[in-house]
Write a protein that holds these residues in place. Sequence first.
Motif, mmCIF file in Angstrom:
data_model
loop_
_atom_site.group_PDB
_atom_site.id
_atom_site.type_symbol
_atom_site.label_atom_id
_atom_site.label_comp_id
_atom_site.label_asym_id
_atom_site.label_seq_id
_atom_site.Cartn_x
_atom_site.Cartn_y
_atom_site.Cartn_z
ATOM 1 N N ILE A 187 20.363 29.518 7.387
ATOM 2 C CA ILE A 187 20.840 28.800 6.196
ATOM 3 C C ILE A 187 22.320 28.429 6.362
ATOM 4 O O ILE A 187 22.737 27.320 6.038
ATOM 5 C CB ILE A 187 20.614 29.645 4.925
ATOM 6 C CG1 ILE A 187 19.112 29.843 4.686
ATOM 7 C CG2 ILE A 187 21.257 28.973 3.718
ATOM 8 C CD1 ILE A 187 18.779 30.882 3.628
ATOM 9 N N GLU A 188 23.064 29.393 6.900
ATOM 10 C CA GLU A 188 24.495 29.172 7.106
ATOM 11 C C GLU A 188 24.724 27.920 7.961
ATOM 12 O O GLU A 188 25.483 27.017 7.594
ATOM 13 C CB GLU A 188 25.072 30.393 7.818
ATOM 14 C CG GLU A 188 26.492 30.734 7.463
ATOM 15 C CD GLU A 188 26.875 32.032 8.158
ATOM 16 O OE1 GLU A 188 26.524 33.106 7.628
ATOM 17 O OE2 GLU A 188 27.484 31.951 9.246
ATOM 18 N N VAL A 189 24.038 27.860 9.098
ATOM 19 C CA VAL A 189 24.213 26.730 10.020
ATOM 20 C C VAL A 189 23.681 25.442 9.389
ATOM 21 O O VAL A 189 24.334 24.392 9.460
ATOM 22 C CB VAL A 189 23.499 27.020 11.362
ATOM 23 C CG1 VAL A 189 23.519 25.775 12.258
ATOM 24 C CG2 VAL A 189 24.161 28.187 12.053
ATOM 25 N N GLY A 190 22.549 25.548 8.731
ATOM 26 C CA GLY A 190 21.952 24.362 8.121
ATOM 27 C C GLY A 190 22.832 23.791 7.029
ATOM 28 O O GLY A 190 23.046 22.571 6.953
ATOM 29 N N MET A 191 23.388 24.656 6.183
ATOM 30 C CA MET A 191 24.229 24.192 5.079
ATOM 31 C C MET A 191 25.559 23.654 5.609
ATOM 32 O O MET A 191 26.099 22.681 5.078
ATOM 33 C CB MET A 191 24.464 25.326 4.079
ATOM 34 C CG MET A 191 23.221 25.712 3.296
ATOM 35 S SD MET A 191 22.592 24.364 2.264
ATOM 36 C CE MET A 191 23.418 24.733 0.721
ATOM 37 N N GLU A 192 26.045 24.273 6.650
ATOM 38 C CA GLU A 192 27.302 23.804 7.231
ATOM 39 C C GLU A 192 27.105 22.395 7.793
ATOM 40 O O GLU A 192 27.922 21.500 7.591
ATOM 41 C CB GLU A 192 27.733 24.773 8.334
ATOM 42 C CG GLU A 192 29.207 24.626 8.697
ATOM 43 C CD GLU A 192 29.553 25.361 9.975
ATOM 44 O OE1 GLU A 192 29.069 26.505 10.135
ATOM 45 O OE2 GLU A 192 30.270 24.784 10.809
ATOM 46 N N LYS A 193 26.008 22.248 8.477
ATOM 47 C CA LYS A 193 25.683 20.942 9.064
ATOM 48 C C LYS A 193 25.579 19.874 7.965
ATOM 49 O O LYS A 193 25.929 18.717 8.166
ATOM 50 C CB LYS A 193 24.342 21.071 9.802
ATOM 51 C CG LYS A 193 24.024 19.926 10.715
ATOM 52 C CD LYS A 193 24.544 20.156 12.131
ATOM 53 C CE LYS A 193 24.192 18.990 13.045
ATOM 54 N NZ LYS A 193 25.011 18.984 14.272
ATOM 55 N N ALA A 194 25.073 20.283 6.790
ATOM 56 C CA ALA A 194 24.910 19.337 5.679
ATOM 57 C C ALA A 194 26.183 19.215 4.848
ATOM 58 O O ALA A 194 26.201 18.473 3.863
ATOM 59 C CB ALA A 194 23.742 19.780 4.797
ATOM 60 N N GLY A 195 27.213 19.981 5.230
ATOM 61 C CA GLY A 195 28.464 19.917 4.493
ATOM 62 C C GLY A 195 28.389 20.539 3.117
ATOM 63 O O GLY A 195 29.032 20.103 2.177
ATOM 64 N N GLN A 196 27.545 21.580 2.974
ATOM 65 C CA GLN A 196 27.367 22.229 1.678
ATOM 66 C C GLN A 196 27.812 23.693 1.758
ATOM 67 O O GLN A 196 27.679 24.332 2.797
ATOM 68 C CB GLN A 196 25.886 22.182 1.280
ATOM 69 C CG GLN A 196 25.354 20.783 1.045
ATOM 70 C CD GLN A 196 25.988 20.125 -0.171
ATOM 71 O OE1 GLN A 196 26.229 20.760 -1.176
ATOM 72 N NE2 GLN A 196 26.283 18.839 -0.039
ATOM 73 N N PRO A 197 28.354 24.210 0.653
ATOM 74 C CA PRO A 197 28.758 25.624 0.657
ATOM 75 C C PRO A 197 27.541 26.552 0.634
ATOM 76 O O PRO A 197 26.474 26.174 0.153
ATOM 77 C CB PRO A 197 29.557 25.760 -0.640
ATOM 78 C CG PRO A 197 29.028 24.685 -1.534
ATOM 79 C CD PRO A 197 28.611 23.553 -0.637
ATOM 80 N N TYR A 198 27.692 27.731 1.170
ATOM 81 C CA TYR A 198 26.630 28.743 1.122
ATOM 82 C C TYR A 198 27.269 30.093 0.850
ATOM 83 O O TYR A 198 28.202 30.491 1.533
ATOM 84 C CB TYR A 198 25.850 28.756 2.444
ATOM 85 C CG TYR A 198 24.833 29.888 2.537
ATOM 86 C CD1 TYR A 198 23.894 30.082 1.515
ATOM 87 C CD2 TYR A 198 24.813 30.759 3.625
ATOM 88 C CE1 TYR A 198 22.980 31.114 1.588
ATOM 89 C CE2 TYR A 198 23.891 31.797 3.709
ATOM 90 C CZ TYR A 198 22.979 31.965 2.684
ATOM 91 O OH TYR A 198 22.068 32.998 2.747
ATOM 92 N N SER A 199 26.749 30.810 -0.135
ATOM 93 C CA SER A 199 27.372 32.070 -0.565
ATOM 94 C C SER A 199 27.075 33.203 0.391
ATOM 95 O O SER A 199 27.787 34.206 0.419
ATOM 96 C CB SER A 199 26.845 32.434 -1.951
ATOM 97 O OG SER A 199 25.484 32.863 -1.837
#
Lengths: 218, 418
Positions: free
Chosen positions: B320-332
């Motif tokens: 999730i971390e990598v996926g959200m980073e790739k999408a430019g979205q924050p992840y808690s």
Amino acid sequence: MTHQPLVKIYLYSKFERFWHWVQSALIILLLVTGFEVHGSFAWLGFMAAVDLHNTIGLTWLILFVFIVFWLFVTGEYKQYIPTTRKLLEVVRYYASGIFRGEPHPVRKSRVAKHNPMQRLTYLGLTAVLLPVQMATGLLYWSYNDWPAWGLDGFLSLKVLALVHLIGGFAILIFLIVHVYMTTTGHTVTAHIAAMFSGWEEVPEGEEVEDWERMSERR
Amino acid sequence: MDCLVCHEQTGTYRKFPSGAGYPAPYVEDPANPGTQKGVPFPGESKSYFAPDWSRVAQSVARPSRMNCGTCHFYGGGGDAVKHGDLDSTMGRPPKTLDVHMGTRESGGQDFTCVRCHTTHSHHIAGRIYETPAAAERKSLLQDDLGDKILCESCHGTEPHQSGGMSDKINDHTDTVSCQACHIPEFARAQSTKMWWDWSKAGQLMDGKEVVMGPDGKSVFDRKKGEFRWEKNVVPEYYWFDGTLDHVTVADPIDPTAEVWLNRPQGSADDPNSRIMPFKVHRAMAPYDKVNKVMVIPHLFPFNKDDDTAYWKGYDWNRAIEVGMEKAGQPYSGEYGFVETTYVFPTTHMVAPKNEALPCEACHSRQSRLAGITEVYMPGRDTFAMVDAAGWVGVTGAMVAVIIHGLMRFVSGLRRKEE
């Protein structure tokens, strides 16, 4: 039962008998198909029930036009003018006198076919209940034309269906009691036979009181 | 998208891997010079071959059903996963499966996809995204370039023959979509995925990575979780104006309830809305417990050594971390699973007319449209109090006349004795 001699009088004309029996068939079919459309049971299938209900409803409407026309042209509508005279006696007769073999307090005659209770019932049926069913039925049938007729703003199908349903129950209850009442003549089938032949047997010699008499045409 | 996937007709043009990317490179078989060795892909049993380019290039033509189906039949990772009304059985369907696309031999019209999804300079008609359909409803006859297509585009708003009850059926077209009656069930030739539980992924089921179900489709896959497949599915019905509202990764969600990732727009009051059948796919999907948003997990490895990918490392947090980073979205950093729904308008697999739904499917107490509460429907709706009072009255009248009749009979007998 009375042991008075009976005399035959011609009470129901051809048109009245035709109207009565056609209407009875239409009403029974309308009740059956109507309650099927309402979802009370499944028999013909929804589409066939709707189709038949619509067709019969419109047929009845045409018949009703003729009935009303006939009533006014012949003046027979006066048979339906309500009265409370002898009403209580009639009620008392059906509640108790009938079990003791008493004679009916109001004699049928050519000029007064209906006793006071019948007058009220048939007036309510012909002037109120049936027109309400016809009006709500017609509007129900023309549901998809409401916007074009400018009716969609204030008419609700739900309210219309509710009124039509209440009317349906009222007619069904009327039908049950009405059919039963035909058995209360001097024999069980006497009244029904009269509605086929037109000739009703009534006790001899009883005079029709003036108030009962519909004003005869001159 | 490349040109060939839509236009080549040899059926040999395959992309590598998983039907995406580029075709496999040409690798000569050392044992048989001049022939290909094929490129295997781990996780798939078949090998991929480079296409015979000149043959493929010379075959180009108007797209066939299989061209479109290469992607649209297999969306979501396999045959019949996404759409309940589009799967490989629609490549050569019998008329019973689809009256329009059904083959000539089976009595169908043999429509290809582009027969309805007409194009103009590669603008393809008939998608459902943000533009209201009904507002732009156009007749194909008048304007073959309309962006939106509907059954009405060809059939008009009075598609049934006129007269009698057919008129009444035509009266329905202002509120009921054609599909609602004419697609009584979807997934009629093979089962479609209806439930996907991502929270079960990463584990083994009965010690196995993949468990196959009775119809030859996997009911469990370590990479993806648990599935449920259904055949001959009765759709769910919603008011629909042709648009769907989507939850994006930036939109807050309420994890205490079912999250509708997309939702049909429209209402009973809207003259352009119709009651439309939908496949509603439900799932348990990962979300961010703190930020209360859906997440984008990184599933497919970037390369051989990428074990942040869920399908390699089986670690949701890192994926999730990598996926959200790739999408430019924050992840808690805290994830959980929430039940989601995703709707697919059901519009293909139009059944032959004798299989269209009878009135009772909706106009009965067991109505399919139990969820459409805004309109009064004869046969479905009732007035409980009035019905109860009415039948009590009818029964009461029956009982009263029976008692009255019995009393007359008994009193009559007594009088005779006297």
